[in-house]
Write a protein that holds these residues in place. Sequence first.
Motif, PDB file in Angstrom:
ATOM      1  N   ILE A  60      60.547  -5.438 -19.247  1.00 31.68           N
ATOM      2  CA  ILE A  60      59.557  -4.407 -18.928  1.00 31.68           C
ATOM      3  C   ILE A  60      59.131  -3.685 -20.196  1.00 31.68           C
ATOM      4  N   ASP A  61      57.827  -3.673 -20.455  1.00 33.16           N
ATOM      5  CA  ASP A  61      57.256  -2.930 -21.581  1.00 33.16           C
ATOM      6  C   ASP A  61      56.590  -1.687 -21.004  1.00 33.16           C
ATOM      7  N   MET A  62      57.301  -0.550 -21.031  1.00 36.80           N
ATOM      8  CA  MET A  62      56.789   0.660 -20.394  1.00 36.80           C
ATOM      9  C   MET A  62      55.546   1.197 -21.085  1.00 36.80           C
ATOM     10  N   THR A  63      55.423   0.967 -22.392  1.00 35.97           N
ATOM     11  CA  THR A  63      54.207   1.405 -23.078  1.00 35.97           C
ATOM     12  C   THR A  63      52.990   0.693 -22.496  1.00 35.97           C
ATOM     13  N   GLN A  64      53.126  -0.612 -22.284  1.00 38.00           N
ATOM     14  CA  GLN A  64      52.028  -1.374 -21.700  1.00 38.00           C
ATOM     15  C   GLN A  64      51.826  -1.023 -20.230  1.00 38.00           C
ATOM     16  N   VAL A  65      52.928  -0.875 -19.491  1.00 38.04           N
ATOM     17  CA  VAL A  65      52.835  -0.533 -18.064  1.00 38.04           C
ATOM     18  C   VAL A  65      52.104   0.783 -17.881  1.00 38.04           C
ATOM     19  N   ASN A  66      52.545   1.819 -18.580  1.00 37.17           N
ATOM     20  CA  ASN A  66      51.932   3.134 -18.409  1.00 37.17           C
ATOM     21  C   ASN A  66      50.540   3.214 -19.026  1.00 37.17           C
ATOM     22  N   GLY A  67      50.302   2.420 -20.077  1.00 39.86           N
ATOM     23  CA  GLY A  67      48.949   2.356 -20.617  1.00 39.86           C
ATOM     24  C   GLY A  67      47.973   1.822 -19.579  1.00 39.86           C
ATOM     25  N   ARG A  68      48.385   0.789 -18.862  1.00 43.35           N
ATOM     26  CA  ARG A  68      47.548   0.244 -17.789  1.00 43.35           C
ATOM     27  C   ARG A  68      47.372   1.257 -16.668  1.00 43.35           C
ATOM     28  N   VAL A  69      48.438   1.964 -16.323  1.00 43.59           N
ATOM     29  CA  VAL A  69      48.370   2.986 -15.277  1.00 43.59           C
ATOM     30  C   VAL A  69      47.319   4.038 -15.636  1.00 43.59           C
ATOM     31  N   ARG A  70      47.398   4.569 -16.851  1.00 46.86           N
ATOM     32  CA  ARG A  70      46.457   5.606 -17.266  1.00 46.86           C
ATOM     33  C   ARG A  70      45.028   5.076 -17.342  1.00 46.86           C
ATOM     34  N   HIS A  71      44.876   3.834 -17.799  1.00 47.08           N
ATOM     35  CA  HIS A  71      43.544   3.242 -17.899  1.00 47.08           C
ATOM     36  C   HIS A  71      42.901   3.105 -16.522  1.00 47.08           C
ATOM     37  N   LEU A  72      43.669   2.621 -15.552  1.00 44.59           N
ATOM     38  CA  LEU A  72      43.119   2.459 -14.203  1.00 44.59           C
ATOM     39  C   LEU A  72      42.742   3.800 -13.594  1.00 44.59           C
ATOM     40  N   ALA A  73      43.557   4.821 -13.843  1.00 45.71           N
ATOM     41  CA  ALA A  73      43.246   6.151 -13.308  1.00 45.71           C
ATOM     42  C   ALA A  73      41.945   6.675 -13.902  1.00 45.71           C
ATOM     43  N   GLN A  74      41.781   6.544 -15.219  1.00 44.01           N
ATOM     44  CA  GLN A  74      40.561   7.023 -15.873  1.00 44.01           C
ATOM     45  C   GLN A  74      39.350   6.198 -15.440  1.00 44.01           C
ATOM     46  N   SER A  75      39.554   4.902 -15.251  1.00 43.45           N
ATOM     47  CA  SER A  75      38.462   4.043 -14.805  1.00 43.45           C
ATOM     48  C   SER A  75      37.985   4.440 -13.420  1.00 43.45           C
ATOM     49  N   GLN A  76      38.944   4.721 -12.529  1.00 45.22           N
ATOM     50  CA  GLN A  76      38.577   5.148 -11.183  1.00 45.22           C
ATOM     51  C   GLN A  76      37.848   6.492 -11.216  1.00 45.22           C
ATOM     52  N   SER A  77      38.313   7.397 -12.061  1.00 49.31           N
ATOM     53  CA  SER A  77      37.658   8.703 -12.196  1.00 49.31           C
ATOM     54  C   SER A  77      36.224   8.534 -12.682  1.00 49.31           C
ATOM     55  N   SER A  78      36.023   7.641 -13.652  1.00 51.03           N
ATOM     56  CA  SER A  78      34.674   7.398 -14.170  1.00 51.03           C
ATOM     57  C   SER A  78      33.772   6.789 -13.100  1.00 51.03           C
ATOM     58  N   ASP A  79      34.320   5.882 -12.304  1.00 48.54           N
ATOM     59  CA  ASP A  79      33.538   5.268 -11.226  1.00 48.54           C
ATOM     60  C   ASP A  79      33.080   6.317 -10.222  1.00 48.54           C
ATOM     61  N   ILE A  80      33.948   7.276  -9.919  1.00 47.21           N
ATOM     62  CA  ILE A  80      33.590   8.341  -8.982  1.00 47.21           C
ATOM     63  C   ILE A  80      32.471   9.194  -9.560  1.00 47.21           C
ATOM     64  N   ARG A  81      32.575   9.539 -10.834  1.00 51.26           N
ATOM     65  CA  ARG A  81      31.523  10.330 -11.483  1.00 51.26           C
ATOM     66  C   ARG A  81      30.185   9.589 -11.436  1.00 51.26           C
TER      67      ARG A  81
END
Length: 494
Positions: free
Chosen positions: A109-130
């Motif tokens: 498990i690479d937590m840096t990569q895991v959490n990087g993907r988590v944050r990216h998806l959250a920001q992407s979803q936020s941008s889609d809503i905007r």
Amino acid sequence: MSAHDPVTPESPEATSSPSFTQHSGHDNASPVRAGAQVAIIGGGPGGYEAATVAARMGAQVTLIETRGLGGSAVLTDVVPSKTLIATAEQAQETSEASELGIATSVVSIDMTQVNGRVRHLAQSQSSDIRDSLENLGVQVISGRARLKPGIDDRGRRTISVALPDEDAFNLELSADIVLLATGASPRELPSAKPDGHRIFTWAQLYNLEELPEHLIVVGSGVTGAEFASAYRGLGAKVTLVSSRDRILPGEDTDAAEIIERVFVERGMQIERRSRALSATATDDGVEVTLNDGRTIHGSHCLMAVGAVPNTQDLGLAEAGVETTDTDHIRVDRVSRTTSYRVYAAGDCTGVLPLASVAAQQGRIAMWHALGDSLDPMDADAVARAVFTSPEVAAVGVSEEAARKAGYKVRVAKLPLARNPRAKMQSVDEGFVKIISSRSGIVKGGVVVGPHASDLIFPLTLAVHSRMTVDQLSSASTIYPSISGTISEVARMLH
């Protein structure tokens, strides 16, 4: 009129007991004119879904959000946590693939990569809503907002806004309708202050660069159980501290027992009937002191001890918006507050802490305020899920609640281990349970197993539409499929 009959804003059934006061001689239920100005404070599911409905109905909509569109649900709660959980499920399935004859190497498990993907998806979803809101013509303002007391002679209210990096509320907006959708924040204990380094709330976990060696999770409700399950699936040592006799105290007893048994079988330590008095960061980890004097040492600690509504500094009392003893905003079944044309939706209301409920409350508020027909909120027909491994999903009345209330119900249950599709997938934990009235009307259901959050939908439809078990079982299912067990359980109640 039943709970599922549509109501118009003039219908007396639109108000639940106790009745809400109408202020300043105005009728809080009367629809406003076309092109009404709507101000929404908060951009989570309640806020952005309300903005979508209002804009499509021709209103001029302004949405004020402090942190980013999507709110906590998208940025720090539902989207990131379920993304993390999905990753843990893949890791768990890979580690158990040998049961299917698939040879696998050690899961890393690479937590840096895991959490990087988590944050990216959250920001992407936020941008889609905007993008979606701006395409509908919604004006989005970043800042903090509060209600000003009083309304003008046309029933309009003033909202004051403090823009980013400003303390003063210098911007003022006028609106015919106001929706409060400010959400909630993780509850913090003075004796276990989160530092974002060793002691965390659920909103702070997504900056971890390494998998915790030993995560202590304080709180065995939905949030605590989900994160405990996820981090155990990722390979961390996990200790779950529960103040109750069992974990998931608000869920079906049979379901909670399965989840607890699976947790223990996978190596999780569960401290039952233990209350954490404090959590303290040390040089190399964290120390959690229990009420019996014992101390647990770990590398990190997650405090999952509930949430508090974000209802401070909104000018509620001055604007005539009543709150409960827990500081939640009082609303009726069409999302009205006690103040004229002020509505509220989501976790700030305390109705049900679910993104789906927040979204529906926001939609209902706009349908009601703008004069459309609607179904009032029916909390008994809301599906809910716990994203542990296996998942738990439920809808309607629980078996325990029905028995306790003295209702005459019939209950049938089958384990998934008997299902042919489940056998093919090496699923040996889980069940389907259906609760019906004596006359056969489906009153509730529980599913425990892989993708239970998807499988609950036919039972949700049955509860919502007051279907009978015979109607439910007469619909065809695919063979082999997990859903076949739902039909089989319904036939047991014929």
